[in-house]
Design an enzyme around this catalytic site. Structure first.
Site, PDB file in Angstrom:
ATOM      1  N   LYS A  77      -0.889  -0.833  -4.529  1.00 44.90           N
ATOM      2  CA  LYS A  77      -2.146  -0.157  -4.163  1.00 44.90           C
ATOM      3  C   LYS A  77      -1.820   1.295  -3.862  1.00 44.90           C
ATOM      4  CE  LYS A  77      -4.783  -0.257   0.116  1.00 44.90           C
ATOM      5  NZ  LYS A  77      -5.589  -1.108   1.050  1.00 44.90           N
ATOM      6  N   LEU A  78      -2.530   2.181  -4.556  1.00 49.63           N
ATOM      7  CA  LEU A  78      -2.313   3.622  -4.337  1.00 49.63           C
ATOM      8  C   LEU A  78      -3.452   4.178  -3.506  1.00 49.63           C
ATOM      9  CD1 LEU A  78      -1.375   4.772  -7.984  1.00 49.63           C
ATOM     10  CD2 LEU A  78       0.179   3.958  -6.166  1.00 49.63           C
ATOM     11  N   LYS A  79      -3.139   4.854  -2.446  1.00 47.78           N
ATOM     12  CA  LYS A  79      -4.153   5.602  -1.710  1.00 47.78           C
ATOM     13  C   LYS A  79      -4.570   6.792  -2.574  1.00 47.78           C
ATOM     14  CE  LYS A  79      -4.366   3.421   2.210  1.00 47.78           C
ATOM     15  NZ  LYS A  79      -5.598   2.782   2.706  1.00 47.78           N
ATOM     16  N   GLY A 129      -4.586  -4.862   5.483  1.00 43.56           N
ATOM     17  CA  GLY A 129      -3.586  -4.634   6.534  1.00 43.56           C
ATOM     18  C   GLY A 129      -3.915  -3.394   7.342  1.00 43.56           C
ATOM     19  N   SER A 166       0.852  -1.190   0.000  1.00 49.65           N
ATOM     20  CA  SER A 166       0.000   0.000   0.000  1.00 49.65           C
ATOM     21  C   SER A 166       0.885   1.237   0.000  1.00 49.65           C
ATOM     22  CB  SER A 166      -0.890   0.005   1.250  1.00 49.65           C
ATOM     23  OG  SER A 166      -1.759   1.107   1.237  1.00 49.65           O
ATOM     24  N   ASN A 203     -10.585   4.925   0.937  1.00 51.50           N
ATOM     25  CA  ASN A 203     -10.970   5.045   2.351  1.00 51.50           C
ATOM     26  C   ASN A 203     -12.175   5.981   2.528  1.00 51.50           C
ATOM     27  OD1 ASN A 203      -7.656   4.573   2.792  1.00 51.50           O
ATOM     28  ND2 ASN A 203      -9.007   3.439   4.168  1.00 51.50           N
ATOM     29  N   LYS A 219     -10.193  -8.046   6.847  1.00 52.74           N
ATOM     30  CA  LYS A 219      -9.304  -7.711   7.958  1.00 52.74           C
ATOM     31  C   LYS A 219      -9.925  -8.313   9.216  1.00 52.74           C
ATOM     32  CE  LYS A 219      -7.925  -3.217   6.059  1.00 52.74           C
ATOM     33  NZ  LYS A 219      -8.064  -1.744   6.225  1.00 52.74           N
TER      34      LYS A 219
HETATM   35  C1  SMG Z   1      -3.798   3.515   8.632  1.00 51.63           C
HETATM   36  S1  SMG Z   1      -4.460   2.949   7.134  1.00 51.63           S
HETATM   37  C2  SMG Z   1      -5.025   1.386   7.545  1.00 51.63           C
HETATM   38  C3  SMG Z   1      -6.143   0.992   6.605  1.00 51.63           C
HETATM   39  C4  SMG Z   1      -5.670   0.783   5.178  1.00 51.63           C
HETATM   40  N1  SMG Z   1      -4.584  -0.179   5.130  1.00 51.63           N
HETATM   41  C5  SMG Z   1      -3.675  -0.152   4.129  1.00 51.63           C
HETATM   42  O1  SMG Z   1      -3.659   0.673   3.257  1.00 51.63           O
HETATM   43  C6  SMG Z   1      -2.608  -1.204   4.200  1.00 51.63           C
HETATM   44  C7  SMG Z   1      -1.780  -1.001   5.422  1.00 51.63           C
HETATM   45  C8  SMG Z   1      -0.790  -2.147   5.585  1.00 51.63           C
HETATM   46  O2  SMG Z   1      -0.013  -2.393   4.639  1.00 51.63           O
HETATM   47  O3  SMG Z   1      -0.833  -2.799   6.639  1.00 51.63           O
HETATM   48  C9  SMG Z   1      -6.825   0.333   4.304  1.00 51.63           C
HETATM   49  O4  SMG Z   1      -7.847   1.046   4.298  1.00 51.63           O
HETATM   50  O5  SMG Z   1      -6.768  -0.679   3.615  1.00 51.63           O
HETATM   51 MG    MG Z   2      -8.760  -0.025   2.658  1.00 52.88          MG
END
Ligand code: SMG
Ligand code: MG
Length: 367
Positions: free
Chosen positions: A160-162, A290, A134, A190, A262
């Site tokens: 995966k790009l935020k 994650g 991510s 998100n 999750k």
């Molecule tokens: C603090 S962001 C945690 C939630 C986010 N998690 C990730 O982007 C992956 C984080 C990881 O690599 O554990 C999601 O919405 O999927």
């Molecule tokens: Mg997510």
């Protein structure tokens, strides 16, 4: 097996670099660890709640409070087993991440005592899991491209790009232009968009993304179903999927074509299996999400990700993606995969010296 008590550890894990999402920036992971102590040994759980209620309504202080005041007392006198923990906790509403941490610690102590690895107990069919990574929102596109290039060089099988309003089509286009069409690529919003942003979601269609993760608010199943009719890219839900019941509803409504599982979000690893099975029976692929776990939660996630219907690379990155030093032996990426722990229980333990150094607070709760 009876619970002698639970030790709560509050540890601060500095991140190797700031991790920015549509709901904020993290520079340190504020972690609550649960050690369940019995006459037959101990077991570890990790609470994935964040410091503030930004990803979901849970936050670490509240998780600690509900564990101390309600969840540990609820286990008094219970004959601890893999099937007796959740019924004892389920009379309390919500607090999925707190419940998941307690259940994980009990699963660990029970399975260690029996000599059974968590992966075997969950029904794992793989000995390694494919890993994605991510990538947070960055200040500039060049900075993003450097980060993505680095992860691809490390061997990650999926990027995966935020994304968030103002940082979506342009970074996706830049990654495609720099690294080509063969890189497995997806985005995670998100909950940052609304149906009014459908044009932005449609503008992502030409980039052949694996999925768009949680574009709309977590309670908007009908909105996601409507969006899914207007975009070609599959919709994946994360925050919305809080149980197997909700997973079934989301799938039946057409709100989710893929699901991010999750364990903390759904109340534990056994609930995660229920979500896995609900998706598998409806032909919906899943992958392991994650929450920036330490090696303890990471070990359990990798065991979960080895189950049959986890057919897409998860956010099960190497420890070094977030931490210069993990509280356990670090998980290392090998050919884009992590090895599924083979020892009993979750298969890993915190290193005592590292745990002592990182622990900011410790509290014993008698069973
Ligand atoms: C603090 S962001 C945690 C939630 C986010 N998690 C990730 O982007 C992956 C984080 C990881 O690599 O554990 C999601 O919405 O999927
Ligand atoms: Mg997510």
């Amino acid at each position: 097996m009876r619970l002698d008590g639970v030790e709560l550890y509050r540890i601060a894990m500095p991140l190797v670099s700031p991790f920015r999402t549509s709901f904020g920036v993290q520079t340190t992971r504020d972690v609550l660890l649960v050690r369940a102590v019995t006459g037959e040994g101990d077991g570890w759980g990790e609470c994935v709640a964040m410091s503030a209620p930004l990803y979901s309504a849970e936050y670490v202080d509240a998780a600690a409070d509900v564990i101390i005041r309600f969840l540990v007392p609820a286990l008094a006198g219970v004959d601890l087993d893999v099937t007796t923990v959740r019924p004892a906790l389920d009379r309390f509403k919500g607090h999925s991440m707190a419940k998941a941490a307690v259940e994980m610690a009990v699963l660990d102590v029970v399975l260690r005592a029996r000599g059974v690895p968590l992966a075997a107990h969950l029904g794992a069919v793989r000995t390694t899991v494919d890993c994605g990574v991510s990538v947070g929102v960055m200040d500039t596109v060049p900075e993003l491209l450097d980060a993505v290039g680095g992860y691809l060089d490390e061997g990650y099988k999926r990027i995966k790009l935020k994304i968030e309003p103002g940082w979506d089509v342009e970074p996706v286009r830049a990654v495609r232009e720099r690294f080509g069409d063969d890189v497995a690529l997806q985005v995670d919003a998100n909950t940052a968009y609304t149906l009014a942003d459908v044009a932005t979601m449609v503008a992502l269609d030409p980039f052949d993304l694996l999925l768009i993760e949680q574009p709309l608010p977590e309670d908007d199943l009908l909105g996601h179903a409507e969006l899914a009719k207007q975009v070609d890219t599959p919709i994946c839900l994360d925050e919305s999927i809080t149980s197997a019941n909700v997973a079934r509803a989301a799938i039946e409504l057409g709100a989710a074509q893929i699901v991010n599982i999750k364990a903390g979000r759904v109340g534990g690893y056994l609930s995660a299996v229920e979500v896995h099975d609900a998706c598998a029976s409806r032909g919906i692929p899943v992958w392991c999400g994650g929450m920036l776990e330490t090696g303890l939660g990471r070990a359990a996630n990798v065991a979960l990700a080895a189950m049959p219907n986890f057919t897409l690379p998860g956010d099960t990155s190497a420890s070094r993606r977030y931490f210069a030093r993990d509280v356990t032996e670090p998980f290392e990426l090998v050919n884009g995969t992590l090895a599924v722990p083979t020892e009993p229980g979750i298969g890993v333990r915190p290193h005592p010296d590292v745990l002592a150094e990182l622990t900011e607070d410790k509290r014993w709760i008698p069973g």
